[in-house]
Design a protein around this motif. Structure first.
Motif, mmCIF file in Angstrom:
data_model
loop_
_atom_site.group_PDB
_atom_site.id
_atom_site.type_symbol
_atom_site.label_atom_id
_atom_site.label_comp_id
_atom_site.label_asym_id
_atom_site.label_seq_id
_atom_site.Cartn_x
_atom_site.Cartn_y
_atom_site.Cartn_z
ATOM 1 N N LEU A 60 23.532 -10.053 46.000
ATOM 2 C CA LEU A 60 23.608 -8.649 45.631
ATOM 3 C C LEU A 60 24.912 -8.263 44.933
ATOM 4 O O LEU A 60 24.868 -7.612 43.887
ATOM 5 N N PRO A 61 26.081 -8.655 45.431
ATOM 6 C CA PRO A 61 27.315 -8.295 44.720
ATOM 7 C C PRO A 61 27.348 -8.824 43.278
ATOM 8 O O PRO A 61 27.787 -8.122 42.366
ATOM 9 N N THR A 62 26.860 -10.027 43.075
ATOM 10 C CA THR A 62 26.838 -10.620 41.736
ATOM 11 C C THR A 62 25.882 -9.874 40.818
ATOM 12 O O THR A 62 26.194 -9.600 39.657
ATOM 13 N N VAL A 63 24.710 -9.524 41.339
ATOM 14 C CA VAL A 63 23.709 -8.805 40.545
ATOM 15 C C VAL A 63 24.214 -7.418 40.172
ATOM 16 O O VAL A 63 24.122 -6.996 39.018
ATOM 17 N N VAL A 64 24.776 -6.699 41.141
ATOM 18 C CA VAL A 64 25.309 -5.357 40.868
ATOM 19 C C VAL A 64 26.434 -5.442 39.848
ATOM 20 O O VAL A 64 26.490 -4.659 38.893
ATOM 21 N N SER A 65 27.314 -6.404 40.017
ATOM 22 C CA SER A 65 28.430 -6.573 39.083
ATOM 23 C C SER A 65 27.922 -6.869 37.666
ATOM 24 O O SER A 65 28.430 -6.326 36.684
#
Length: 117
Positions: A60-65
Motif C-alpha cells: 500500500l505505501p508503494t502504491v499510494v506513493s
C-alpha cells in the motif's frame, strides 16, 4: 477524470454511473503499473481511488506513493471493508486524504463525487 484501482469489476458500473451524471470519465486499472495509467495526462486526473481489497497491505505505501507521484494534484481516496481496520489505517498512514468503508463509499458516492472534482 477519476482513476479507480480495483480488481472488483462488479463495482465499476456503480462508479461509472455516478460519474457519468457529472460528465466525468472513469479510468479503471488493475494495478499501479497499468499502461492505462501511464498514458494519462496527469493534470486531467482530479482524483484517484484505491479499492483496498485490490492491494496487498504491505504494498500500500508503494502504491499510494506511485499514484501520488504520477498525479500529485489529485485527491487521494481509498475504501475497503469496515472489518479490515488495519487496511483502512494503513491507507491513512500511506497518505490517503479520505479513507472510507465500502458501505460509506457506496452510500455517499453521489454526494462525495462532486467534492473530488
Amino acid at each position: 477524470m477519476i482513476v479507480l484501482l480495483t480488481k472488483d469489476l462488479f463495482f465499476v458500473p456503480t462508479l461509472r454511473s455516478a460519474a457519468s451524471n457529472l460528465a466525468v470519465e472513469v479510468v479503471v486499472a488493475l494495478s499501479v503499473d497499468s499502461d492505462k495509467l501511464t498514458a494519462l495526462v496527469a493534470d486531467e486526473v482530479s482524483a484517484w481511488i484505491i479499492d483496498l481489497n485490490s492491494v496487498p497491505i504491505d504494498e500500500l505505501p508503494t502504491v499510494v506513493s506511485a499514484l501520488q507521484g504520477r498525479f500529485p494534484q489529485a485527491k487521494r481516496i481509498a475504501f475497503g471493508p469496515h472489518v479490515q481496520q488495519q487496511r483502512l489505517q494503513a491507507a491513512r498512514s500511506a497518505g490517503c486524504e479520505q479513507v472510507l468503508t465500502r458501505g460509506q463509499f457506496d452510500s455517499q458516492l453521489h454526494s462525495l463525487l462532486p467534492t473530488w472534482l
